[in-house]
Design a protein around this motif. Structure first.
Motif, PDB file in Angstrom:
ATOM      1  N   GLU A 186      -1.580  11.096  -0.310  1.00 51.43           N
ATOM      2  CA  GLU A 186      -1.965   9.895   0.295  1.00 51.43           C
ATOM      3  C   GLU A 186      -1.887   8.566  -0.742  1.00 51.43           C
ATOM      4  OE1 GLU A 186      -5.689   9.942   2.463  1.00 51.43           O
ATOM      5  OE2 GLU A 186      -4.867  11.599   3.770  1.00 51.43           O
ATOM      6  N   PRO A 187      -2.508   8.826  -1.993  1.00 47.03           N
ATOM      7  CA  PRO A 187      -2.186   7.621  -2.758  1.00 47.03           C
ATOM      8  C   PRO A 187      -1.096   7.635  -3.680  1.00 47.03           C
ATOM      9  CG  PRO A 187      -3.661   9.436  -4.110  1.00 47.03           C
ATOM     10  CD  PRO A 187      -3.189   9.768  -2.502  1.00 47.03           C
ATOM     11  N   MET A 188      -0.197   8.657  -3.434  1.00 48.00           N
ATOM     12  CA  MET A 188       1.100   8.568  -4.356  1.00 48.00           C
ATOM     13  C   MET A 188       1.943   7.681  -3.949  1.00 48.00           C
ATOM     14  SD  MET A 188       3.281  12.226  -4.887  1.00 48.00           S
ATOM     15  CE  MET A 188       1.320  13.011  -5.399  1.00 48.00           C
ATOM     16  N   ARG A 189       2.978   7.256  -4.849  1.00 47.23           N
ATOM     17  CA  ARG A 189       3.856   6.202  -4.731  1.00 47.23           C
ATOM     18  C   ARG A 189       5.148   6.679  -5.343  1.00 47.23           C
ATOM     19  NH1 ARG A 189       2.225   0.955  -3.319  1.00 47.23           N
ATOM     20  NH2 ARG A 189       4.591   0.722  -2.696  1.00 47.23           N
ATOM     21  N   TRP A 190       6.501   6.470  -4.581  1.00 46.03           N
ATOM     22  CA  TRP A 190       7.558   6.462  -4.823  1.00 46.03           C
ATOM     23  C   TRP A 190       8.530   5.463  -5.335  1.00 46.03           C
ATOM     24  CZ3 TRP A 190       5.087   9.104  -1.340  1.00 46.03           C
ATOM     25  CH2 TRP A 190       4.512  10.419  -1.534  1.00 46.03           C
ATOM     26  N   PRO A 191       9.730   5.359  -6.073  1.00 50.07           N
ATOM     27  CA  PRO A 191      10.329   3.953  -6.285  1.00 50.07           C
ATOM     28  C   PRO A 191      10.396   3.312  -5.058  1.00 50.07           C
ATOM     29  CG  PRO A 191      11.327   6.109  -7.447  1.00 50.07           C
ATOM     30  CD  PRO A 191      10.185   6.695  -6.622  1.00 50.07           C
ATOM     31  N   GLY A 192      10.466   1.980  -5.219  1.00 43.49           N
ATOM     32  CA  GLY A 192      10.582   1.263  -4.021  1.00 43.49           C
ATOM     33  C   GLY A 192      11.591   1.248  -2.915  1.00 43.49           C
ATOM     34  N   GLU A 193      12.890   1.799  -3.630  1.00 37.81           N
ATOM     35  CA  GLU A 193      14.030   1.699  -2.649  1.00 37.81           C
ATOM     36  C   GLU A 193      13.869   3.165  -2.085  1.00 37.81           C
ATOM     37  OE1 GLU A 193      15.146   3.533  -6.880  1.00 37.81           O
ATOM     38  OE2 GLU A 193      14.197   1.633  -6.057  1.00 37.81           O
TER      39      GLU A 193
ATOM     40  N   GLN B  54       0.840  -1.146  -0.078  1.00 41.17           N
ATOM     41  CA  GLN B  54       0.062   0.021  -0.091  1.00 41.17           C
ATOM     42  C   GLN B  54       0.885   1.251  -0.052  1.00 41.17           C
ATOM     43  OE1 GLN B  54      -3.279  -0.164   2.591  1.00 41.17           O
ATOM     44  NE2 GLN B  54      -3.336  -2.189   2.621  1.00 41.17           N
ATOM     45  N   GLY B  55       2.139   1.092   0.375  1.00 43.41           N
ATOM     46  CA  GLY B  55       2.890   2.485   0.107  1.00 43.41           C
ATOM     47  C   GLY B  55       3.451   2.928   1.329  1.00 43.41           C
ATOM     48  N   LEU B  56       4.122   4.186   0.974  1.00 45.29           N
ATOM     49  CA  LEU B  56       4.725   4.641   2.437  1.00 45.29           C
ATOM     50  C   LEU B  56       3.918   5.253   3.290  1.00 45.29           C
ATOM     51  CD1 LEU B  56       7.418   5.625   3.857  1.00 45.29           C
ATOM     52  CD2 LEU B  56       7.350   7.430   2.223  1.00 45.29           C
ATOM     53  N   VAL B  57       2.846   6.024   2.866  1.00 42.69           N
ATOM     54  CA  VAL B  57       2.028   6.654   3.678  1.00 42.69           C
ATOM     55  C   VAL B  57       1.112   5.620   4.451  1.00 42.69           C
ATOM     56  CG1 VAL B  57      -0.330   8.066   3.570  1.00 42.69           C
ATOM     57  CG2 VAL B  57       1.590   8.521   2.111  1.00 42.69           C
ATOM     58  N   ALA B  58       0.620   4.679   4.062  1.00 42.69           N
ATOM     59  CA  ALA B  58      -0.111   3.563   5.053  1.00 42.69           C
ATOM     60  C   ALA B  58       0.797   2.908   5.858  1.00 42.69           C
ATOM     61  CB  ALA B  58      -0.464   2.414   3.848  1.00 42.69           C
ATOM     62  N   ALA B  59       2.318   2.749   5.342  1.00 41.41           N
ATOM     63  CA  ALA B  59       3.197   2.027   6.233  1.00 41.41           C
ATOM     64  C   ALA B  59       3.429   2.977   7.463  1.00 41.41           C
ATOM     65  CB  ALA B  59       4.352   1.662   5.467  1.00 41.41           C
ATOM     66  N   LEU B  60       3.651   4.233   7.304  1.00 45.17           N
ATOM     67  CA  LEU B  60       3.998   5.002   8.397  1.00 45.17           C
ATOM     68  C   LEU B  60       2.903   5.327   9.268  1.00 45.17           C
ATOM     69  CD1 LEU B  60       5.680   8.064   6.346  1.00 45.17           C
ATOM     70  CD2 LEU B  60       6.955   6.496   8.102  1.00 45.17           C
TER      71      LEU B  60
END
Length: 495
Positions: A385-392, A354-360
């Motif tokens: 909120e729905p935005m994603r960045w490169p996995g690393e 789900q990405g960084l926002v959900a994990a934080l």
């Protein structure tokens, strides 16, 4: 045949000449050629020299000269009585003892049967001082040009070299005599020479007084063919109504090489860190899978077996045995909880799915369950909120945030911890701040602190930065910032 002047006309002419002498704005006097004594003086001379008329007429011409010039003045004045005398520069002494620089022009006259000279004086003191100051400035400028280690090259708009100082000789390996009158293009690598005239003309036409060459570092060429890295500025001035361009250049070849080696070493270190992070993620996944699929399943089976034993044991089982079985059940349950917590620590929940926002958000919720006395908050704009960045990038940002949270909980004695996340598809900024004891003014974060060092290394491995400093008013703020590096040109440009 000349008509003789009437007595009345001659008298009028004599009066006119006297008025011209007395009222002239330039200092004038008449002196006896034989005795050098003064015979007459005008008002301008009295005002200039500060004497009364009676005192001035009592002087000798030599009295106006300082003692060290008296002999030279006397020799100069002993010329043929009919010859005009001009001395471009004398020093005269005023009544108060001050010296002035003057130009004196004399002409032979006869005054009441006495051979005399009429002297006209022009004060050149201000002019001489200005000239001397200009000479001193020129000497100072020449000394600066000769002593500086930088190359100072003056050229015409067409590129012809007019000044080539010793610094330029040292840097480029050419003598001044060899370069004067040559085109500056000779100091450029061949690939830059075609565009050089237009670049000079464009700068001259721009009207700018100066600008930095290239992107701060430009290429030059030594006499032996070696290419140079130079820092340079180009200025334009007007010299004798002609536009001149002044290039000031500093040799930074060795520094550029050192920086290139440093960048290469840094890139290698970053690549190594990325590989270690990749291995870390792989190892973490493998370890998490082993804990979940093997140790976790084994503990679950142990719990089921223990519960089965408890269910089928006789009612008359000794109390001591029952107590041991109950204790065993608690230990098995505690072990299962520890495995689950380790799994949470090893593999951040929701980060990959789900990405960084959900994990934080999930991380802060879990922290609030174990630390209910602390106010945890997260600030994320709705569009982020729905935005994603490169996995690393997301993994590094999450691990930095987790380390910052852990440091705040262990060391800050804070009552509130806030996480703020902003960014775009091409940038990410994360801040973790607390209201704890903070960093004392002027204190530096210990460079040997492994947690801080780890945050920096994780950030640098993906081209991001981490700063640790004082928060607004109180506490500590950890900032993580990432933005993709733009493509850069490997060539710097020419002079």
């Amino acid at each position: 045949m000349e008509t003789p002047l009437s007595e009345d006309t001659a008298r009028k002419l004599d009066i006119g000449y006297r008025l011209l002498f007395e009222k002239s704005p330039l200092p004038m006097w008449v002196y006896d050629v034989q005795t050098l004594g003064m015979l007459a003086v005008n008002d301008a001379a009295l005002a200039q020299y500060g004497y009364s008329k009676q005192a001035f007429v009592g002087l000798s011409v030599l009295d106006l000269h300082p003692p060290d010039e008296a002999a030279q003045a006397q020799q100069h004045l002993q010329l043929a009585s009919g010859e005009p005398v001009t001395q471009t520069l004398w020093r005269h002494r005023l009544a108060n003892g001050d010296l002035i620089d003057v130009e004196v022009v004399t002409e032979y006259v006869e005054l009441d049967g006495i051979q005399a000279r009429l002297a006209l004086v022009r004060d050149l003191t201000a002019q001489q001082r200005a000239k001397q100051q200009l000479q001193e400035e020129h000497q100072t400028l020449a000394a600066v040009l000769d002593s500086t280690t930088d190359a100072i090259i003056s050229i015409t708009v067409e590129g012809l070299i007019k000044v080539f100082n010793p610094g330029a000789e040292r840097i480029f390996g050419y003598s001044r005599e060899r370069m004067l009158g040559q085109n500056m293009a000779l100091l450029l690598p061949e690939r830059y020479r075609a565009e050089h005239p237009q670049q000079l003309r464009s700068f001259a036409d721009s009207g700018a007084t100066s600008h930095m060459m290239g992107m701060g570092v430009v290429k030059g060429l030594r006499a032996d063919g070696q290419e140079l890295d130079l820092e340079g500025t180009l200025s334009q001035v007007i010299v004798h109504q002609e536009r001149r361009l002044i290039a000031c250049l500093r040799d930074v070849t060795e520094r550029a090489r050192s920086q290139a080696k440093f960048r290469q070493s840094r890139a290698q270190l970053s690549e190594l860190t990325q590989r270690l992070m990749t291995q870390e993620k792989t190892l973490v996944k493998q370890l998490a899978k082993t804990l979940h699929d093997q140790l976790g399943q084994t503990l679950a089976a142990v719990r089921m077996a223990h519960e089965t034993i408890q269910a089928v044991q006789p009612k008359d089982t000794p109390v001591a045995v029952q107590r041991q079985q109950a204790q065993l059940g608690k230990l098995v349950g505690h072990a299962i909880q520890q495995v689950r917590q380790v799994l949470v620590d090893l593999r951040p929940p929701l980060l990959e799915d789900q990405g960084l926002v959900a994990a934080l958000d999930n991380e802060l919720r879990n922290r609030s369950l174990t630390q209910p006395q602390i106010d945890f908050s997260i600030d994320v704009p709705p569009e982020i909120e729905p935005m994603r960045w490169p996995g690393e990038v997301e993994y590094a940002a999450f691990m930095v945030a987790r380390e910052a949270l852990e440091n705040a909980l262990r060391h800050a004695n804070a009552s509130a911890i806030a996480v703020r996340l902003v960014g775009t598809q091409q940038s990410l900024q994360l801040q973790v701040s607390d209201n704890g004891v903070g960093i004392p003014a002027g204190a530096a974060v210990p460079s040997g602190h492994l947690g801080v060092f780890g945050m920096h290394e994780r950030a640098q491995a993906i081209g991001a930065t981490v700063t640790v400093g004082a928060g607004e008013g109180r506490g500590t703020c950890v900032s993580f910032y990432w933005q993709p590096e733009p493509d850069s040109d490997s060539e710097w440009g020419a002079l």
